[in-house]
Scaffold this motif. Sequence first.
Motif, PDB file in Angstrom:
ATOM      1  N   GLN A 153      29.286  57.034   7.133  1.00  0.00           N
ATOM      2  CA  GLN A 153      30.435  56.530   6.385  1.00  0.00           C
ATOM      3  C   GLN A 153      31.692  56.530   7.254  1.00  0.00           C
ATOM      4  OE1 GLN A 153      30.292  55.093   3.431  1.00  0.00           O
ATOM      5  NE2 GLN A 153      32.456  54.633   3.500  1.00  0.00           N
ATOM      6  N   ILE A 154      31.859  57.529   8.085  1.00  0.00           N
ATOM      7  CA  ILE A 154      33.004  57.590   8.996  1.00  0.00           C
ATOM      8  C   ILE A 154      32.965  56.396   9.958  1.00  0.00           C
ATOM      9  CG2 ILE A 154      34.026  58.875  10.930  1.00  0.00           C
ATOM     10  CD1 ILE A 154      33.102  61.453   9.413  1.00  0.00           C
ATOM     11  N   MET A 164      39.062  48.860  12.378  1.00  0.00           N
ATOM     12  CA  MET A 164      39.180  48.104  13.623  1.00  0.00           C
ATOM     13  C   MET A 164      39.220  46.597  13.339  1.00  0.00           C
ATOM     14  SD  MET A 164      39.404  50.334  16.060  1.00  0.00           S
ATOM     15  CE  MET A 164      39.036  49.454  17.550  1.00  0.00           C
ATOM     16  N   VAL A 165      38.427  46.123  12.377  1.00  0.00           N
ATOM     17  CA  VAL A 165      38.437  44.705  12.014  1.00  0.00           C
ATOM     18  C   VAL A 165      39.800  44.326  11.441  1.00  0.00           C
ATOM     19  CG1 VAL A 165      37.454  42.980  10.443  1.00  0.00           C
ATOM     20  CG2 VAL A 165      35.943  44.526  11.690  1.00  0.00           C
ATOM     21  N   ALA A 169      39.800  55.957  17.498  1.00  0.00           N
ATOM     22  CA  ALA A 169      39.857  55.360  16.164  1.00  0.00           C
ATOM     23  C   ALA A 169      39.253  56.293  15.122  1.00  0.00           C
ATOM     24  CB  ALA A 169      39.140  54.016  16.159  1.00  0.00           C
ATOM     25  N   VAL A 170      38.180  56.989  15.485  1.00  0.00           N
ATOM     26  CA  VAL A 170      37.559  57.955  14.566  1.00  0.00           C
ATOM     27  C   VAL A 170      38.516  59.110  14.308  1.00  0.00           C
ATOM     28  CG1 VAL A 170      35.671  59.618  14.287  1.00  0.00           C
ATOM     29  CG2 VAL A 170      35.196  57.341  15.183  1.00  0.00           C
ATOM     30  N   GLU A 171      39.194  59.559  15.352  1.00  0.00           N
ATOM     31  CA  GLU A 171      40.146  60.658  15.200  1.00  0.00           C
ATOM     32  C   GLU A 171      41.293  60.278  14.267  1.00  0.00           C
ATOM     33  OE1 GLU A 171      39.378  62.806  19.523  1.00  0.00           O
ATOM     34  OE2 GLU A 171      41.050  61.404  19.323  1.00  0.00           O
ATOM     35  N   LYS A 172      41.704  59.005  14.299  1.00  0.00           N
ATOM     36  CA  LYS A 172      42.750  58.548  13.381  1.00  0.00           C
ATOM     37  C   LYS A 172      42.249  58.568  11.941  1.00  0.00           C
ATOM     38  CE  LYS A 172      45.217  55.658  16.651  1.00  0.00           C
ATOM     39  NZ  LYS A 172      45.540  54.285  17.049  1.00  0.00           N
ATOM     40  N   ILE A 173      41.003  58.187  11.714  1.00  0.00           N
ATOM     41  CA  ILE A 173      40.413  58.189  10.384  1.00  0.00           C
ATOM     42  C   ILE A 173      40.308  59.627   9.867  1.00  0.00           C
ATOM     43  CG2 ILE A 173      38.309  57.726   9.048  1.00  0.00           C
ATOM     44  CD1 ILE A 173      39.778  55.168   9.663  1.00  0.00           C
ATOM     45  N   LEU A 174      39.832  60.521  10.729  1.00  0.00           N
ATOM     46  CA  LEU A 174      39.624  61.923  10.323  1.00  0.00           C
ATOM     47  C   LEU A 174      40.940  62.705  10.217  1.00  0.00           C
ATOM     48  CD1 LEU A 174      36.486  62.806  12.461  1.00  0.00           C
ATOM     49  CD2 LEU A 174      36.575  62.301  10.018  1.00  0.00           C
TER      50      LEU A 174
END
Length: 65
Positions: free
Chosen positions: A25-26, A34-35, A54-59
Amino acid sequence: MNNNIRIITYNDLVKIGFAKATAQQIIRQTKLSMVKQGYTIYNNRRLGTVPTDAVEKILGFKLHE
């Protein structure tokens, strides 16, 4: 151009300690983000790697290496 872009997959997130479904899900959320930013290459179901930043920004926190 930054040639040191780190990428991450859901398997990497599982190794860190996330549950498989949570890790997937992450990655999905990161690809969607990103899209929206204009990186249309991430609008591909078969692409499973995303930039670690980008993952770090989400988390909301940094991932250790």
